[in-house]
Design a protein around this motif. Structure first.
Motif, short mmCIF file in Angstrom:
data_model
loop_
_atom_site.label_atom_id
_atom_site.label_comp_id
_atom_site.label_asym_id
_atom_site.label_seq_id
_atom_site.Cartn_x
_atom_site.Cartn_y
_atom_site.Cartn_z
N CYS A 1 0.85 -1.18 0.00
CA CYS A 1 0.00 0.00 0.00
C CYS A 1 0.89 1.23 0.00
N PHE A 3 0.73 4.51 1.48
CA PHE A 3 0.18 5.49 2.41
C PHE A 3 1.32 6.07 3.23
N ASP A 7 -0.73 8.86 8.05
CA ASP A 7 -2.15 8.68 7.76
C ASP A 7 -2.76 7.52 8.54
N ILE A 8 -1.92 6.66 9.11
CA ILE A 8 -2.41 5.48 9.79
C ILE A 8 -2.67 5.81 11.25
N VAL A 15 -6.96 9.66 6.87
CA VAL A 15 -8.25 8.98 6.76
C VAL A 15 -8.79 8.73 8.16
N HIS A 16 -9.92 9.35 8.47
CA HIS A 16 -10.58 9.14 9.75
C HIS A 16 -12.09 9.16 9.54
N LEU A 48 -7.27 4.66 9.31
CA LEU A 48 -6.90 3.90 8.12
C LEU A 48 -6.54 2.45 8.43
N LEU A 51 -9.64 0.49 8.79
CA LEU A 51 -10.38 0.52 7.53
C LEU A 51 -9.79 -0.46 6.52
N VAL A 52 -8.48 -0.62 6.50
CA VAL A 52 -7.85 -1.54 5.55
C VAL A 52 -8.37 -2.97 5.76
N VAL A 86 -7.29 6.31 -0.86
CA VAL A 86 -8.62 6.23 -0.26
C VAL A 86 -9.17 7.64 -0.17
#
Length: 101
Positions: A1, A3, A7-8, A15-16, A48, A51-52, A86
């Motif tokens: 990935c 990213f 972002d994690i 991404v939240h 994130l 979400l993954v 995403v």
């Protein structure tokens, strides 16, 4: 990935997903017919990393459906796919994926 490490997580950066909300994850690549999957977010929200895992579960379901439905063909197996990005639309409660192979 691909990213950024920043972002994690669940720190509301990158991404939240908002707490106590249901988003629609839209999976269209590599399928002819897109699938929509509900993502229920708990009281703490979702970053994130969590979400993954949900994306993987949704892809598993989409591939299982595609094998049964002749109109829903695909060119690449799940092992060929990469998440390139995403996009979350909080107003529409939609999650769009940018996938590569």
């Amino acid at each position: 990935c691909y990213f950024r490490v920043s972002d994690i997580g669940n720190d509301k950066k990158g991404v939240h997903l908002k707490p106590n909300t249901t988003y629609s994850l839209i999976i269209d690549y590599p399928f002819d017919k897109p699938g929509t999957f509900p993502i229920k977010v708990g009281v703490k929200g979702m970053g994130l990393l969590l979400l993954v895992g949900k994306i993987k579960q949704a892809y598993d379901k989409q591939y299982a459906t595609a094998k049964k439905d002749k109109e829903q063909s695909y060119w690449h197996g799940i092992e060929d796919l990469f998440i390139e990005g995403v996009q979350v639309n909080h107003k529409k409660k939609e999650i769009l994926l940018f996938m590569g192979s």
